[in-house]
Design an enzyme around this catalytic site. Structure first.
Site, PDB file in Angstrom:
ATOM      1  CB  SER A  32       1.068   2.777  -3.897  1.00  0.00           C
ATOM      2  OG  SER A  32       0.639   1.746  -3.030  1.00  0.00           O
ATOM      3  CG  LEU A  33       2.915   5.182   1.567  1.00  0.00           C
ATOM      4  CD1 LEU A  33       2.496   5.812   2.885  1.00  0.00           C
ATOM      5  CD2 LEU A  33       4.378   5.469   1.263  1.00  0.00           C
ATOM      6  CB  SER A  34       0.456  -1.008  -1.121  1.00  0.00           C
ATOM      7  OG  SER A  34      -0.772  -0.395  -0.832  1.00  0.00           O
TER       8      SER A  34
ATOM      9  CE  LYS B 292      -9.782   1.276  -4.659  1.00  0.00           C
ATOM     10  NZ  LYS B 292      -9.258   0.106  -3.962  1.00  0.00           N
TER      11      LYS B 292
ATOM     12  CB  THR C 132      -4.985   2.568  -6.905  1.00  0.00           C
ATOM     13  OG1 THR C 132      -4.566   2.750  -8.255  1.00  0.00           O
ATOM     14  CG2 THR C 132      -3.864   1.952  -6.091  1.00  0.00           C
TER      15      THR C 132
ATOM     16  CG  ASN D 193      -8.835  -2.781  -2.278  1.00  0.00           C
ATOM     17  OD1 ASN D 193      -8.470  -1.694  -2.689  1.00  0.00           O
ATOM     18  ND2 ASN D 193      -8.125  -3.502  -1.426  1.00  0.00           N
TER      19      ASN D 193
END
Length: 122
Positions: free
Chosen positions: A38-40, A89, A85, A110
């Site tokens: 994840s780049l979040s 969900k 993710t 989400n």
């Protein structure tokens, strides 16, 4: 502290925070399995830093079997909110106290916002 960097937590490491104060500044998370990709955290931490907010957004590795435990821990620790993710969900939809109308229509969420102990799914 470099807010752009993040770590990957586990439910077990999150549970250790229950026994003491959350001094890590860790109040926001993305939950997934897998979640390492994840780049979040990079994006969210840059935004938090730009706004001068004293929070950190990290990854939380949560298996489907651990999801309910993770929600309990995050609520107890008064996390502000978290993102989900796949595969969480749909399962997360059943673990919140309230749903926004779009999430209710979709049957999935989400984002979870913790408002004074009430979990709201978006």
């Amino acid at each position: 502290m470099d807010l752009k960097s993040s770590v990957t937590w586990t439910v077990e490491s999150l549970q250790t925070l229950l026994s003491g104060a959350n001094t890590a500044g860790f109040w926001l998370a993305v939950l997934g399995d897998p979640v390492e990709h994840s780049l979040s955290p990079r994006m969210q931490n840059a935004a938090l830093e730009a706004r001068g907010l004293p929070y950190r957004y990290d990854r939380l590795l949560v298996s489907p079997a651990q999801l309910e435990t993770a929600f309990v821990c995050l609520r107890t620790l008064r996390f502000i909110g978290w993102n989900l993710t796949i595969p969480h969900k749909i399962a997360g939809y059943r673990l919140v106290d309230r749903l926004d109308s779009e999430a209710e229509a979709l049957g999935a969420i989400n984002t979870v916002v913790n408002r004074d102990g009430t979990l709201i799914g978006y």
